[in-house]
Scaffold this active site. Structure first.
Site, PDB file in Angstrom:
ATOM      1  N   CYS A  93       0.840  -1.200   0.000  1.00  0.00           N
ATOM      2  CA  CYS A  93       0.000   0.000   0.000  1.00  0.00           C
ATOM      3  C   CYS A  93       0.878   1.253   0.000  1.00  0.00           C
ATOM      4  O   CYS A  93       1.484   1.559  -1.028  1.00  0.00           O
ATOM      5  CB  CYS A  93      -0.983  -0.052   1.155  1.00  0.00           C
ATOM      6  SG  CYS A  93      -2.453   0.918   0.821  1.00  0.00           S
TER       7      CYS A  93
ATOM      8  N   GLU B 129      -1.325  -9.325   3.350  1.00  0.00           N
ATOM      9  CA  GLU B 129      -1.162 -10.000   4.652  1.00  0.00           C
ATOM     10  C   GLU B 129      -2.481 -10.496   5.229  1.00  0.00           C
ATOM     11  O   GLU B 129      -2.496 -11.449   6.001  1.00  0.00           O
ATOM     12  CB  GLU B 129      -0.465  -9.054   5.654  1.00  0.00           C
ATOM     13  CG  GLU B 129      -1.235  -7.818   6.107  1.00  0.00           C
ATOM     14  CD  GLU B 129      -1.049  -6.595   5.205  1.00  0.00           C
ATOM     15  OE1 GLU B 129      -0.709  -6.777   4.017  1.00  0.00           O
ATOM     16  OE2 GLU B 129      -1.259  -5.456   5.679  1.00  0.00           O
TER      17      GLU B 129
ATOM     18  N   HIS C 149      -3.509  -5.098   0.607  1.00  0.00           N
ATOM     19  CA  HIS C 149      -2.842  -5.671   1.782  1.00  0.00           C
ATOM     20  C   HIS C 149      -2.875  -7.199   1.702  1.00  0.00           C
ATOM     21  O   HIS C 149      -3.833  -7.820   2.196  1.00  0.00           O
ATOM     22  CB  HIS C 149      -3.537  -5.210   3.064  1.00  0.00           C
ATOM     23  CG  HIS C 149      -3.323  -3.762   3.356  1.00  0.00           C
ATOM     24  ND1 HIS C 149      -2.308  -3.312   4.163  1.00  0.00           N
ATOM     25  CD2 HIS C 149      -3.977  -2.659   2.910  1.00  0.00           C
ATOM     26  CE1 HIS C 149      -2.346  -1.987   4.224  1.00  0.00           C
ATOM     27  NE2 HIS C 149      -3.345  -1.564   3.473  1.00  0.00           N
TER      28      HIS C 149
HETATM   29  N1  GLN Z   1      -1.984   6.750   2.848  1.00  0.00           N
HETATM   30  C1  GLN Z   1      -2.101   5.983   1.654  1.00  0.00           C
HETATM   31  C2  GLN Z   1      -3.464   6.133   1.011  1.00  0.00           C
HETATM   32  O1  GLN Z   1      -4.396   6.543   1.640  1.00  0.00           O
HETATM   33  C3  GLN Z   1      -1.788   4.526   1.888  1.00  0.00           C
HETATM   34  C4  GLN Z   1      -2.732   3.819   2.820  1.00  0.00           C
HETATM   35  C5  GLN Z   1      -2.228   2.499   3.306  1.00  0.00           C
HETATM   36  O2  GLN Z   1      -1.029   2.247   3.275  1.00  0.00           O
HETATM   37  N2  GLN Z   1      -3.108   1.652   3.803  1.00  0.00           N
HETATM   38  O3  GLN Z   1      -3.636   5.826  -0.135  1.00  0.00           O
END
Ligand code: GLN
Length: 533
Positions: free
Chosen positions: A382, A510, A508
């Site tokens: 992310c 994970e 994600h």
């Molecule tokens: N801050 C980033 C976004 O909002 C990444 C979010 C995250 O890593 N879950 O896109």
């Protein structure tokens, strides 16, 4: 008919009720029963989505986009199921629902009270979940410690529920701690007795007592607990500290825990098939190599903030008989490049996890430069992928001050930007892309080979996206987008194919890793890291 198992905790918080509930879920699944596990959290936040991971640990995301307590992660990993927003209930959600009904006039002018309105709402959540999953067993864990003021409406609700549903259909398991006094060499039972008394004062007599303990419980102490707490001797269960949480189901099985539950719930005993789980525990306990992976993120002081990532790393290690060590790097320390190189010098792989806000981002970019320049196996998750793209734009494409507009609204090269506002994604709680989305994989890429399929579904939680305006430039310089949304609008996965393993994903991974089925992106990271030596 569904049978209900309520789990409460006493004496201290952080007893590991989640692991005990998840382990019971595993033992029942191993007997062929279907299981749903639900968590009731007494705090007033509607969900933990905006709670600081420092305080509360990771926010676990379900397929349907619910932001939930990290225990849901344990439930999914142990029971190998995908749960939903139904499985996570907070006081905030309950009060919000009741207040909305009151405002809509649904109580016809009546006085709205904790009993029966709040308690009815709580009970309705148990029933909703039962109707959706129709499980053989529904395990419901009440967060917090018995005696807490805020937990009382939940305790009262399960008391009512239990008496309404009748004998043999619901039981209470109370988890406590037996403190060990090293000076006298004794395990003390008094706090557990008091805690059961507190529960009784609310009208609940637990049928099973699970005691966390650092030492084996002597028979005489078990008998004492049984006598003072009015619990059958065989229903006083020892839960010793284990090296791995995945050993807990086996330790509980040895004491016949699940069969005691079945007996109390008037269900015929069944034999458990735990062969593959035993093989897993055997692999966990007998690794033949070690690999060190760095996690360079924002909240490295509390490992619970990244618990699913930590578990996913371990799962990938288990499959390859490797013990995985984690080196926590506070990316703030990496703003200096020499220090950054020093910190990464002794690791074989790097993960840059997700996060929000500008804090520590410069350090993250530096660790990624190091990984790219030194061919250190890398997985960016992310924000980690967003930083990898920013790093590549700045240092390879020489786009000075390239950035995400989350951190600099005036950057000349907004390689990561907000796209959702115009697209009006409905039903996902505002402009945050949260929950499971399909992704097409590009044939012949390393990532596609790792998955071995062409279409995947992964869980997201973010607002910002790869800006389509820069995709062509990035590709020309060697970046490959190995996964994208069905409409091609969102670039979901990037890789640098000339390096051993350099992958970033907007989702994600994970959250979908399982102890017996590691996630392909973690599996490949660990396997490249093992070759790194
Ligand atoms: N801050 C980033 C976004 O909002 C990444 C979010 C995250 O890593 N879950 O896109």
């Amino acid at each position: 008919m569904t049978k209900y198992i309520f789990i409460t905790g006493g004496v201290v918080s952080s007893l590991g009720k989640g692991i005990i509930g998840a382990s019971l879920g595993k033992l029942l699944r191993a007997r062929g029963f279907s299981v749903a596990i639900q968590k009731f959290d007494p705090y007033i936040n509607v969900d933990p989505g905006s709670m600081c991971p420092f305080q509360h640990g990771e926010v676990f995301i379900t397929d349907d986009g619910a932001e939930t307590d990290l225990d849901l992660g344990h439930y999914e990993r142990f029971v190998d199921a995908n749960f939903s927003s139904l499985n996570s209930v907070t006081s905030g959600k309950i009060y919000q629902a009741v207040i909305n009904k009151e405002r809509n006039g649904e109580y016809f002018g009546g006085t709205v009270q904790v009993i029966p309105h709040i308690t009815n709402e709580i009970k309705s959540r148990i029933i909703q979940t039962q109707k959706f999953y129709k499980p053989d067993f529904q395990i419901i864990e009440i967060g917090g410690t018995v005696g807490d003021i805020e937990g009382l409406p939940f305790i009262e609700s399960i008391r009512q529920f239990k008496s309404e549903i009748g004998i043999g259909n619901a039981i209470n398991i109370h988890c406590t701690l037996l403190p060990y006094l090293s000076t006298s060499g004794e395990l003390k039972t008094k706090p557990s007795q008091h805690s059961v008394n507190t529960l009784r004062s609310y009208g609940i007599q637990p049928e099973i007592l699970v005691c966390r303990t650092a030492k084996p419980i002597p028979k005489i102490e078990k008998e004492k607990l049984a006598l003072f707490c009015s619990i059958a001797k065989e229903a006083v269960i020892e839960c010793k500290d284990m090296k791995s949480i995945y050993e807990v189901p086996l330790a509980l099985e040895e004491q016949n825990f699940a069969n005691v539950v079945l007996k109390l719930l008037q269900t015929p005993e069944k034999e458990a098939d735990l062969e593959s789980w035993k093989a897993l525990v055997n692999r966990i306990n007998h690794p033949d190599k070690t690999v060190k992976i760095a996690i360079a993120g924002k909240f490295t002081k509390l490992s619970d903030a990244y618990i699913s990532i930590v578990e996913a790393i371990k799962h990938a290690g288990y499959e390859q008989s490797a013990k995985t060590e984690i080196k926590w790097i506070n990316s703030d320390e990496c703003t200096d490049k020499t220090r950054c190189a020093e910190l990464l010098n002794d690791v074989q792989g790097l993960i840059v996890p997700g996060g929000f806000g500008i804090k520590n981002v410069d350090g993250m970019i530096n660790v990624i430069t190091y990984a790219r320049e030194n061919n250190l196996p890398f997985l960016g998750i992310c924000l980690g992928m967003q930083c990898a793209i920013t790093e590549f734009a700045r240092n390879v494409l020489k786009m000075k001050d390239a950035n995400s507009t989350e951190f600099n609204n005036h950057t000349p090269y907004p390689v990561i930007d907000l796209l959702l506002e115009d697209k009006e994604l409905k039903g996902y709680g505002g402009p945050m892309r949260c929950g499971a989305y399909d992704c097409k994989l590009k044939k012949g890429t390393k990532v596609q080979e790792a998955y071995g399929i062409n279409k995947i579904s992964e869980r997201h939680k973010h607002r910002y996206e790869v800006n389509p305006e820069f995709v062509e430039d990035l590709q020309k310089a060697g970046m490959v987008f190995s996964g994208e949304s069905n409409d091609g609008m969102f670039k979901e996965i990037m890789e640098l194919p000339q390096l051993n393993w350099f992958v970033g994903c907007q989702f994600h991974p994970e959250f979908k890793s399982r102890p017996e089925r590691p996630h392909p992106l973690f599996r490949e990271l660990i396997s490249s890291a093992l070759k790194q030596k």
